[in-house]
Design an enzyme around this catalytic site. Structure first.
Site, PDB file in Angstrom:
ATOM      1  N   ASP A 156       0.996 -25.949 -17.212  1.00 21.41           N
ATOM      2  CA  ASP A 156       1.990 -26.177 -16.689  1.00 21.41           C
ATOM      3  C   ASP A 156       2.633 -24.643 -16.350  1.00 21.41           C
ATOM      4  O   ASP A 156       2.264 -23.520 -16.927  1.00 21.41           O
ATOM      5  CB  ASP A 156       3.006 -26.750 -17.649  1.00 21.41           C
ATOM      6  CG  ASP A 156       4.373 -27.256 -16.993  1.00 21.41           C
ATOM      7  OD1 ASP A 156       4.332 -27.577 -15.794  1.00 21.41           O
ATOM      8  OD2 ASP A 156       5.144 -27.828 -17.982  1.00 21.41           O
ATOM      9  N   GLY A 213      -6.889 -11.926  -7.616  1.00 22.13           N
ATOM     10  CA  GLY A 213      -6.619 -13.067  -6.807  1.00 22.13           C
ATOM     11  C   GLY A 213      -6.640 -12.648  -5.263  1.00 22.13           C
ATOM     12  O   GLY A 213      -5.974 -11.777  -4.918  1.00 22.13           O
ATOM     13  N   LYS A 243       3.321 -14.939 -11.789  1.00 23.57           N
ATOM     14  CA  LYS A 243       2.401 -15.013 -10.542  1.00 23.57           C
ATOM     15  C   LYS A 243       3.331 -15.071  -9.357  1.00 23.57           C
ATOM     16  O   LYS A 243       4.294 -15.890  -9.319  1.00 23.57           O
ATOM     17  CB  LYS A 243       1.468 -16.393 -10.616  1.00 23.57           C
ATOM     18  CG  LYS A 243       0.982 -16.241 -12.029  1.00 23.57           C
ATOM     19  CD  LYS A 243       0.145 -17.648 -12.209  1.00 23.57           C
ATOM     20  CE  LYS A 243      -1.025 -17.886 -11.124  1.00 23.57           C
ATOM     21  NZ  LYS A 243      -1.840 -19.108 -11.508  1.00 23.57           N
ATOM     22  N   ALA A 280      -2.346  -7.980 -14.461  1.00 15.80           N
ATOM     23  CA  ALA A 280      -3.098  -8.969 -15.305  1.00 15.80           C
ATOM     24  C   ALA A 280      -4.503  -8.736 -15.476  1.00 15.80           C
ATOM     25  O   ALA A 280      -4.990  -8.431 -14.350  1.00 15.80           O
ATOM     26  CB  ALA A 280      -2.844 -10.461 -15.350  1.00 15.80           C
ATOM     27  N   PRO A 281      -5.184  -8.787 -16.570  1.00 14.07           N
ATOM     28  CA  PRO A 281      -6.790  -8.568 -16.452  1.00 14.07           C
ATOM     29  C   PRO A 281      -7.308  -9.568 -15.839  1.00 14.07           C
ATOM     30  O   PRO A 281      -6.921 -10.583 -15.850  1.00 14.07           O
ATOM     31  CB  PRO A 281      -7.113  -8.533 -18.048  1.00 14.07           C
ATOM     32  CG  PRO A 281      -5.881  -8.354 -18.713  1.00 14.07           C
ATOM     33  CD  PRO A 281      -4.681  -9.050 -17.906  1.00 14.07           C
ATOM     34  N   GLY A 282      -8.440  -9.379 -15.329  1.00 12.31           N
ATOM     35  CA  GLY A 282      -9.447 -10.224 -14.563  1.00 12.31           C
ATOM     36  C   GLY A 282      -9.549 -10.118 -13.220  1.00 12.31           C
ATOM     37  O   GLY A 282      -9.182  -8.875 -12.704  1.00 12.31           O
ATOM     38  N   ILE A 283     -10.225 -10.791 -12.364  1.00 12.72           N
ATOM     39  CA  ILE A 283     -10.614 -10.484 -10.981  1.00 12.72           C
ATOM     40  C   ILE A 283      -9.421 -10.574 -10.257  1.00 12.72           C
ATOM     41  O   ILE A 283      -8.635 -11.728 -10.139  1.00 12.72           O
ATOM     42  CB  ILE A 283     -11.706 -11.506 -10.495  1.00 12.72           C
ATOM     43  CG1 ILE A 283     -13.161 -11.032 -11.225  1.00 12.72           C
ATOM     44  CG2 ILE A 283     -11.846 -11.207  -9.044  1.00 12.72           C
ATOM     45  CD1 ILE A 283     -14.185 -12.010 -11.009  1.00 12.72           C
TER      46      ILE A 283
END
Length: 583
Positions: A371, A320, A336, A315-318
């Protein structure tokens, strides 16, 4: 094993579901009394209790089956025959679609989420042509303005089952008519009529009247949130008539409604017209049927997968420190997985992370926490996994995956609505959009705190932006109750050198939080810092947080609105006395 036992088992499972849904309706039916008595803590407890009912009754049925079959219920071929009998019981059953999900849950509990195949489970419904039965009584009632809108609205409000007096019913009717006139025009209003659901939708501190407004140009939502004053008098807080507003009210970041629905499929179909952007899964979720919503969500995923040639990617983004997150480029959800090993600064266990996600499931999410749906033994086709993601899975979660040749099985994951990470959003927007995003972020923090939730890690990367521009929290590994945190002021430096030292000059204990430090990483961007100081400077003061803690400990439950403060009638048209402060 004697013949006929399969039918007995099928009947036992269906009776178990009957018991579960009966208790579900029983808890739901208490919503009116809790609202009328302003028993807001009972509202929160009922919400948690209703969520737990499903798993509790699945467990009871599993124990019954083990007793009846002397342990032989774990024979897969036997349960195949049970499923055939169960399917034959459903054509005359009013809640067949949720009964199928209940069967799936019993099977998964018996087999520890293994051997999940279409022939053993109701992966898709056995009766796809039958979304709901003939309805024994109407779900809604029509109201026509034969004598004008004032008597029409008077009839609607007077027909409500609420037993409290109105603060000023005539005033509220004037406000509703004023809103409808502004929205539709004075000429169109006489040619419109309303259909109103027979049951009120209860959530938090409001009772929602949900209806459809039929206009010459089509059908619109007609939503009236009804609140009570501290003196126990009713008032309408606003009127919402757009699909975007209705979508937010029924959004994935909000707690489930308490609405009495003996035929949930019929209610879902009725709602679909005013919530065209919502999937079947989202509609079931909104009315509290979260386990069946999980079934529908999985079906939506399978349908998307069957029609797509996309590959799963990170997934795009920093990236985790606790969760590995992946997605399909065109799909509106993310997957996730809890990593096998966390970054050194994350001193927690996988069990702690799962407990945090369960806390969010059961807590009032106030429109600010996404949710999630939890899956075990989730199967992926290797051909649909991008090589870079496959390498990342083997690197970060080798203990969570099993290689089956052409497929991998992920032992445990969460599925959550996909959003644009707030840190990416802030890089892309300017002007009013930037200002709105910072205002939304601060409001999200405030509303979470008022609901007794402290996010822990408040970095922008842990929040997302929805398609409606709302900011929602989605990283839960450091979440905790506000009442568990010790908010402290940073003591004055003893010497000038203290402020340059790499270590603090003051003691720090577990649970200590210093709000002054938020400024360092929330205001570093010169575009953002001044906006934050203008709108949310109080978030940097420990006394602000301590004051909230005091209100929570005193038992105060804040009002949380599913719409902007400026939309409230008290703001638009005049004051309404004795209401709580707007969020």
């Amino acid at each position: 094993m004697p013949r006929g036992l399969e039918l007995l088992i099928a009947q036992t499972i269906l009776q178990g579901f009957d018991a579960q849904y009966g208790r579900f309706l029983e808890v739901t039916s208490g919503a009116q009394q809790r609202f009328e008595q302003a028993d807001w803590h009972a509202v929160q407890q009922a919400m948690k209790s209703r969520i737990h009912l499903y798993d509790h009754h699945v467990g009871l049925v599993v124990e019954q089956l083990r007793c009846i079959t002397d342990g032989k219920s774990t024979d897969a071929d036997f349960l195949l025959r049970v499923k055939e009998h169960y399917t034959r019981l459903l054509p005359d059953y009013p809640r067949f679609e949720i009964a199928e999900s209940f069967f799936n849950s019993v099977y998964c509990r018996l087999f520890d989420h293994r051997s999940l195949t279409p022939e053993r489970l109701f992966i898709f419904s056995s009766q796809p042509e039958r979304r709901f039965r003939t309805i024994p009584r109407p779900l809604a009632k029509d109201f026509f303005p034969d004598h004008g809108w004032e008597p029409l609205l008077m009839r609607i409000l007077s027909d409500l089952p609420l037993r409290l007096p109105w603060q000023n019913k005539s005033r509220d009717i004037r406000y509703i008519i004023a809103h409808l006139t502004e929205t539709l025009g004075e000429d169109a209003l006489p040619r419109c009529h309303v259909q109103v659901a027979n049951e009120l939708f209860y959530r938090n501190k409001a009772a929602w009247l949900v209806g459809k407004l039929t206009t010459p140009d089509g059908t619109l939502p007609f939503l009236l949130p009804i609140h009570r004053t501290d003196e126990g008098e009713l008032f309408v807080d606003t009127c919402l008539t757009t699909t975007a507003e209705a979508s937010i009210v029924f959004g994935f970041a909000r707690s489930y409604f308490m609405v009495y629905a003996p035929l949930p499929a019929a209610l879902v179909e009725w709602l679909r017209e005013i919530l065209p952007g919502k999937t079947t899964a989202e509609l079931y979720m909104a009315i509290g049927c979260q386990k069946h919503a999980k079934t529908e969500s999985y079906r939506e995923y399978l349908c998307y997968l069957a029609e797509s040639d996309e590959k799963f990617i990170e997934a795009p983004g920093i990236r985790g420190m606790v969760m590995l997150v992946f997605t399909l480029p065109g799909f509106d959800r993310v997957f996730k997985i809890i990593k096998d090993k966390f970054a050194p600064q994350k001193e927690m266990s996988a069990a702690h992370v799962r407990a945090c996600y369960q806390l969010v499931k059961e807590h009032d999410r106030v429109g600010r926490m996404a949710d999630t749906q939890e899956f075990e033994n989730f199967v992926l086709d290797k051909r649909q996994i991008d090589p870079a993601l496959m390498a990342l899975l083997r690197q970060e979660v080798p203990e969570k995956i099993t290689d089956l040749g052409e497929h991998i099985v992920i032992r445990h994951l969460y599925i959550e609505r996909r959003m644009v990470p707030l840190n990416i959003w802030l890089e892309q927007v300017e002007g009013q959009q930037l200002r709105d995003a910072i205002e939304e972020y601060g409001n999200a923090i405030r509303q979470l705190a008022a609901a007794n939730i402290f996010p822990g890690d408040m970095l922008f990367k842990n929040f997302g932006v929805t398609r409606h521009g709302r900011v929602v929290f989605y990283d839960y590994d450091e979440i905790c109750y506000m009442t568990e945190v010790n908010f402290r002021d940073i003591p004055p430096a003893r010497y000038p050198e203290d402020e340059l030292a790499s270590e603090p000059w003051y003691s720090v204990s577990p649970g200590d939080v210093f709000p002054e430090e938020f400024r360092h990483w929330l205001c570093a961007d010169p575009r953002i810092g001044p906006l934050f100081e203008e709108m949310h400077a109080d978030l940097f003061r420990a006394d602000y947080w301590r004051a909230l803690q005091t209100r929570i400990k005193e038992g105060h439950v804040e009002d949380v609105y599913a719409y902007r403060r400026r939309q409230r009638f008290s703001v638009r048209y005049g004051a309404i006395s004795s209401t709580a402060n707007s969020s």
